[in-house]
Scaffold this active site. Structure first.
Site, PDB file in Angstrom:
ATOM      1  N   ASP A 136      28.469  84.221 -21.226  1.00 45.85           N
ATOM      2  CA  ASP A 136      27.883  85.500 -21.627  1.00 45.85           C
ATOM      3  C   ASP A 136      28.565  86.628 -20.862  1.00 45.85           C
ATOM      4  O   ASP A 136      29.198  86.410 -19.827  1.00 45.85           O
ATOM      5  CB  ASP A 136      26.373  85.527 -21.354  1.00 45.85           C
ATOM      6  CG  ASP A 136      25.743  86.823 -21.848  1.00 45.85           C
ATOM      7  OD1 ASP A 136      25.945  87.168 -23.029  1.00 45.85           O
ATOM      8  OD2 ASP A 136      25.091  87.519 -21.051  1.00 45.85           O
ATOM      9  N   SER A 137      28.384  87.843 -21.367  1.00 49.11           N
ATOM     10  CA  SER A 137      28.943  89.011 -20.697  1.00 49.11           C
ATOM     11  C   SER A 137      28.250  89.277 -19.354  1.00 49.11           C
ATOM     12  O   SER A 137      28.770  90.008 -18.534  1.00 49.11           O
ATOM     13  CB  SER A 137      28.784  90.226 -21.606  1.00 49.11           C
ATOM     14  OG  SER A 137      27.422  90.376 -21.964  1.00 49.11           O
ATOM     15  N   TYR A 184      29.533  94.194 -22.777  1.00 53.69           N
ATOM     16  CA  TYR A 184      30.569  94.028 -23.801  1.00 53.69           C
ATOM     17  C   TYR A 184      30.192  94.819 -25.063  1.00 53.69           C
ATOM     18  O   TYR A 184      31.052  95.165 -25.850  1.00 53.69           O
ATOM     19  CB  TYR A 184      30.693  92.549 -24.205  1.00 53.69           C
ATOM     20  CG  TYR A 184      31.461  91.664 -23.251  1.00 53.69           C
ATOM     21  CD1 TYR A 184      31.748  92.046 -21.941  1.00 53.69           C
ATOM     22  CD2 TYR A 184      31.908  90.417 -23.671  1.00 53.69           C
ATOM     23  CE1 TYR A 184      32.434  91.199 -21.085  1.00 53.69           C
ATOM     24  CE2 TYR A 184      32.604  89.571 -22.828  1.00 53.69           C
ATOM     25  CZ  TYR A 184      32.870  89.964 -21.529  1.00 53.69           C
ATOM     26  OH  TYR A 184      33.558  89.118 -20.693  1.00 53.69           O
ATOM     27  N   GLY A 185      28.910  95.060 -25.227  1.00 55.59           N
ATOM     28  CA  GLY A 185      28.394  95.629 -26.483  1.00 55.59           C
ATOM     29  C   GLY A 185      28.831  97.044 -26.776  1.00 55.59           C
ATOM     30  O   GLY A 185      28.586  97.555 -27.869  1.00 55.59           O
ATOM     31  N   CYS A 233      26.614  85.271 -25.936  1.00 51.13           N
ATOM     32  CA  CYS A 233      26.674  86.719 -26.194  1.00 51.13           C
ATOM     33  C   CYS A 233      26.937  86.991 -27.682  1.00 51.13           C
ATOM     34  O   CYS A 233      27.914  86.495 -28.251  1.00 51.13           O
ATOM     35  CB  CYS A 233      27.815  87.298 -25.351  1.00 51.13           C
ATOM     36  SG  CYS A 233      28.082  89.047 -25.572  1.00 51.13           S
ATOM     37  N   ASN A 234      26.077  87.777 -28.294  1.00 51.16           N
ATOM     38  CA  ASN A 234      26.257  88.105 -29.708  1.00 51.16           C
ATOM     39  C   ASN A 234      27.509  88.952 -29.928  1.00 51.16           C
ATOM     40  O   ASN A 234      28.229  88.756 -30.900  1.00 51.16           O
ATOM     41  CB  ASN A 234      25.037  88.872 -30.225  1.00 51.16           C
ATOM     42  CG  ASN A 234      23.886  87.959 -30.565  1.00 51.16           C
ATOM     43  OD1 ASN A 234      23.733  87.529 -31.694  1.00 51.16           O
ATOM     44  ND2 ASN A 234      23.077  87.616 -29.566  1.00 51.16           N
ATOM     45  N   GLU A 254      17.317  94.638 -18.130  1.00 51.99           N
ATOM     46  CA  GLU A 254      17.910  94.313 -16.823  1.00 51.99           C
ATOM     47  C   GLU A 254      17.126  94.952 -15.675  1.00 51.99           C
ATOM     48  O   GLU A 254      17.140  94.464 -14.555  1.00 51.99           O
ATOM     49  CB  GLU A 254      19.383  94.716 -16.791  1.00 51.99           C
ATOM     50  CG  GLU A 254      20.158  93.827 -17.742  1.00 51.99           C
ATOM     51  CD  GLU A 254      21.651  93.761 -17.509  1.00 51.99           C
ATOM     52  OE1 GLU A 254      22.146  94.423 -16.581  1.00 51.99           O
ATOM     53  OE2 GLU A 254      22.307  93.045 -18.281  1.00 51.99           O
ATOM     54  N   CYS A 297      20.843  90.056 -29.784  1.00 53.24           N
ATOM     55  CA  CYS A 297      21.379  90.426 -28.476  1.00 53.24           C
ATOM     56  C   CYS A 297      20.654  89.554 -27.464  1.00 53.24           C
ATOM     57  O   CYS A 297      19.438  89.346 -27.576  1.00 53.24           O
ATOM     58  CB  CYS A 297      21.125  91.912 -28.207  1.00 53.24           C
ATOM     59  SG  CYS A 297      21.548  92.400 -26.532  1.00 53.24           S
ATOM     60  N   THR A 298      21.425  89.057 -26.511  1.00 54.19           N
ATOM     61  CA  THR A 298      20.876  88.110 -25.533  1.00 54.19           C
ATOM     62  C   THR A 298      19.606  88.605 -24.838  1.00 54.19           C
ATOM     63  O   THR A 298      18.750  87.815 -24.468  1.00 54.19           O
ATOM     64  CB  THR A 298      21.937  87.850 -24.453  1.00 54.19           C
ATOM     65  OG1 THR A 298      22.480  89.111 -24.048  1.00 54.19           O
ATOM     66  CG2 THR A 298      23.016  86.922 -24.951  1.00 54.19           C
ATOM     67  N   HIS A 299      19.527  89.912 -24.633  1.00 52.19           N
ATOM     68  CA  HIS A 299      18.417  90.455 -23.845  1.00 52.19           C
ATOM     69  C   HIS A 299      17.095  90.553 -24.621  1.00 52.19           C
ATOM     70  O   HIS A 299      16.035  90.645 -24.035  1.00 52.19           O
ATOM     71  CB  HIS A 299      18.756  91.867 -23.354  1.00 52.19           C
ATOM     72  CG  HIS A 299      19.861  91.900 -22.351  1.00 52.19           C
ATOM     73  ND1 HIS A 299      21.128  91.447 -22.622  1.00 52.19           N
ATOM     74  CD2 HIS A 299      19.880  92.332 -21.071  1.00 52.19           C
ATOM     75  CE1 HIS A 299      21.887  91.605 -21.556  1.00 52.19           C
ATOM     76  NE2 HIS A 299      21.161  92.143 -20.594  1.00 52.19           N
TER      77      HIS A 299
END
Ligand code: DGL
Length: 247
Positions: free
Chosen positions: A7-8, A39-40, A70-71, A150, A180-182
């Site tokens: 992942d980023s 990265y997004g 990571c998407n 975060e 999105c991962t978050h």
């Protein structure tokens, strides 16, 4: 089986959590490019270059498979990674689309994809969903959610304001793809905001289902061994892992 998860940054820990709890593999090696996240907001060539560098990093571990959590990276770098890897590389987008097809009974249902700017601009979700016959697909970049998660802000008035800012005038969709991962960490707030009608699609759970079918893997008795690596501030990534994965 030894599997790499890339992942980023820390967000991919939400995908790692699903893989960890599903007990599909013996070992999971997580690498977050925390020095260069996010990265997004980056362009395609930069995302591909960073992912290929991550691939080199993983080569030392002799992994059997690499999962791109990571998407944004899944949207741009899969072909480049597959061309250079001598093991299977899976991203989260195909899995998310499959999970959406499973969740919705008919192709007239309304789908909203929320993601980073990079993922939305790639149109990868939209193209795949349209080619599956869905006709009501919208995608919205909701990048502000990333730093908020975060910061540990998952709910409350600040999160509510951010949701109102992004979703003002948008009716509750039948499926909301958390691309999105978050965003799985916002599941409760998003469900509260959109109501029961909206089914949430979580990349981590989707990739577990996808791998079970594609690779015909069944759950093992033991949880996998976990190893963590980061390009910066490994301690903070490990702390987040302890919280998110309840280690
Ligand atoms: N991991 C990214 C994604 O899923 C979110 C964070 C970033 O922008 O790097 O798209």
């Amino acid at each position: 089986m030894r599997v790499g998860v890339f992942d980023s940054g820390v967000g991919g820990l939400s995908v790692l959590k699903s893989l960890y709890e599903a007990r599909l593999f013996d070992e999971l090696i997580y690498y977050g490019d925390t020095a260069r996240v996010p990265y997004g907001v980056k362009d395609k060539d930069t995302i591909i270059r960073f992912c290929l560098e991550a691939l080199e990093f993983f080569k030392q571990f002799k992994i059997d498979m690499l999962i791109i959590a990571c998407n944004s990276a899944s949207a741009y770098a899969l072909d480049a990674l597959r061309a250079k890897a001598d093991f299977c590389v899976y991203g989260v987008i195909d899995a998310g689309v499959k999970a959406t097809i499973k969740a919705l009974e008919d192709k007239n249902k309304e789908i909203l994809v929320i993601a980073t700017k990079a993922t939305v601009n790639s149109k990868e979700y939209q193209k795949r969903l349209f080619s599956e016959g869905f006709i009501r697909v919208n995608a919205l970049a909701t990048g502000l959610f990333v730093p908020m998660v975060e910061e540990g802000i998952f709910e409350g008035s600040l999160m509510r304001s951010a949701m109102e800012y992004y979703f003002k005038g948008i009716a509750s969709p039948d499926a909301l793809i958390l691309a999105c991962t978050h965003f799985p960490l916002l599941s409760r707030s998003l469900s509260e905001y959109f109501g029961n009608k909206t089914k949430l699609i979580h990349s981590g759970d989707a990739i577990v289902e996808f791998l079970k079918q594609k690779e015909r893997i069944n759950s093992k008795n033991n949880k996998p061994q976990l190893h963590f690596y980061a390009s910066s501030d490994l301690d903070s990534l490990k702390n987040t892992a302890r919280m998110w994965l309840n280690l």
